[in-house]
Design a protein around this motif. Structure first.
Motif, PDB file in Angstrom:
ATOM      1  N   UNK A   1      14.279  77.617  65.549  1.00  0.00           N
ATOM      2  CA  UNK A   1      13.785  77.391  66.898  1.00  0.00           C
ATOM      3  C   UNK A   1      14.866  76.659  67.692  1.00  0.00           C
ATOM      4  N   UNK A   2      15.100  77.121  68.904  1.00  0.00           N
ATOM      5  CA  UNK A   2      16.078  76.445  69.758  1.00  0.00           C
ATOM      6  C   UNK A   2      15.594  75.033  70.089  1.00  0.00           C
ATOM      7  N   UNK A   3      16.519  74.086  70.121  1.00  0.00           N
ATOM      8  CA  UNK A   3      16.178  72.687  70.342  1.00  0.00           C
ATOM      9  C   UNK A   3      16.247  72.347  71.832  1.00  0.00           C
ATOM     10  N   UNK A  70      -0.009  77.943  63.910  1.00  0.00           N
ATOM     11  CA  UNK A  70       0.389  79.066  64.773  1.00  0.00           C
ATOM     12  C   UNK A  70       1.125  78.528  65.997  1.00  0.00           C
ATOM     13  N   UNK A  71       0.621  77.446  66.577  1.00  0.00           N
ATOM     14  CA  UNK A  71       1.161  76.920  67.825  1.00  0.00           C
ATOM     15  C   UNK A  71       2.456  76.136  67.616  1.00  0.00           C
ATOM     16  N   UNK A  72       2.541  75.322  66.573  1.00  0.00           N
ATOM     17  CA  UNK A  72       3.709  74.448  66.418  1.00  0.00           C
ATOM     18  C   UNK A  72       4.637  74.856  65.279  1.00  0.00           C
ATOM     19  N   UNK A 133       6.731  69.415  68.423  1.00  0.00           N
ATOM     20  CA  UNK A 133       6.720  69.479  69.890  1.00  0.00           C
ATOM     21  C   UNK A 133       7.764  70.469  70.376  1.00  0.00           C
ATOM     22  N   UNK A 134       8.963  70.395  69.821  1.00  0.00           N
ATOM     23  CA  UNK A 134      10.010  71.319  70.221  1.00  0.00           C
ATOM     24  C   UNK A 134       9.605  72.763  69.949  1.00  0.00           C
ATOM     25  N   UNK A 135       9.047  73.026  68.774  1.00  0.00           N
ATOM     26  CA  UNK A 135       8.602  74.385  68.450  1.00  0.00           C
ATOM     27  C   UNK A 135       7.577  74.872  69.463  1.00  0.00           C
ATOM     28  N   UNK A 136       6.628  74.016  69.784  1.00  0.00           N
ATOM     29  CA  UNK A 136       5.594  74.366  70.762  1.00  0.00           C
ATOM     30  C   UNK A 136       6.231  74.736  72.104  1.00  0.00           C
TER      31      UNK A 136
END
Length: 150
Positions: A1-3, A70-72, A133-136
């Motif tokens: 996941x992009x940061x 699923x969300x995070x 949080x970043x993933x979300x």
């Protein structure tokens, strides 16, 4: 996941947003581009503006058990995945206003940094790590920017 906490990455995401035009059309889904931008703002509104209302304890438990991963998590969202009622945007939105608001939220998030989000309370899922949080944030934005081919 992009940061998104990384300034270079958040600037790249903002560059993608800047490529959107009022007449950009969706590859899937029912929202127009202004509604999509408003939809993306809801996540940040929940963090910074405390709207809409927080689910009750039972609802949070159910959300955590059924949707949190699923969300995070790291796995991208599926096309045409159902969304929570708070995120459904059906009214006409001002494209420029929503785009500006989303960019401000992304910049604010990047400036606050991952430390601010470490163990920060989510209205729906309880305390999340900065990675969650970043993933979300990141995968939600990426999902909808792909929806509009940017």
């Amino acid at each position: 996941m992009e940061n998104l906490f990384d300034k270079k990455i958040s600037e790249q995401v903002i560059d993608r947003i800047e490529k959107l035009k009022l007449d950009s059309s969706a590859v899937w889904g029912k929202m127009d581009v202004a509604q999509m931008l408003a939809h993306c703002c809801v996540t940040y509104e929940m963090v910074y503006d405390k709207t809409p209302p927080k689910p009750n304890k039972f609802q949070r438990l159910i959300l955590s058990l059924l949707l949190k991963n699923i969300v995070v998590g790291e796995k991208p969202y599926k096309i045409n995945m159902r969304t929570s009622p708070e995120f459904i945007i059906t009214e006409v939105k001002d494209f420029d206003k929503e785009k500006s608001k989303l960019i401000k939220y992304i910049n604010k998030t990047q400036l606050l940094g991952k430390e601010y989000f470490e163990n920060k309370e989510s209205p729906s899922f309880g305390a999340l790590s900065s990675t969650e949080w970043n993933n979300l944030f990141s995968k939600h934005l990426d999902h909808h920017l792909h929806q509009f081919s940017v």
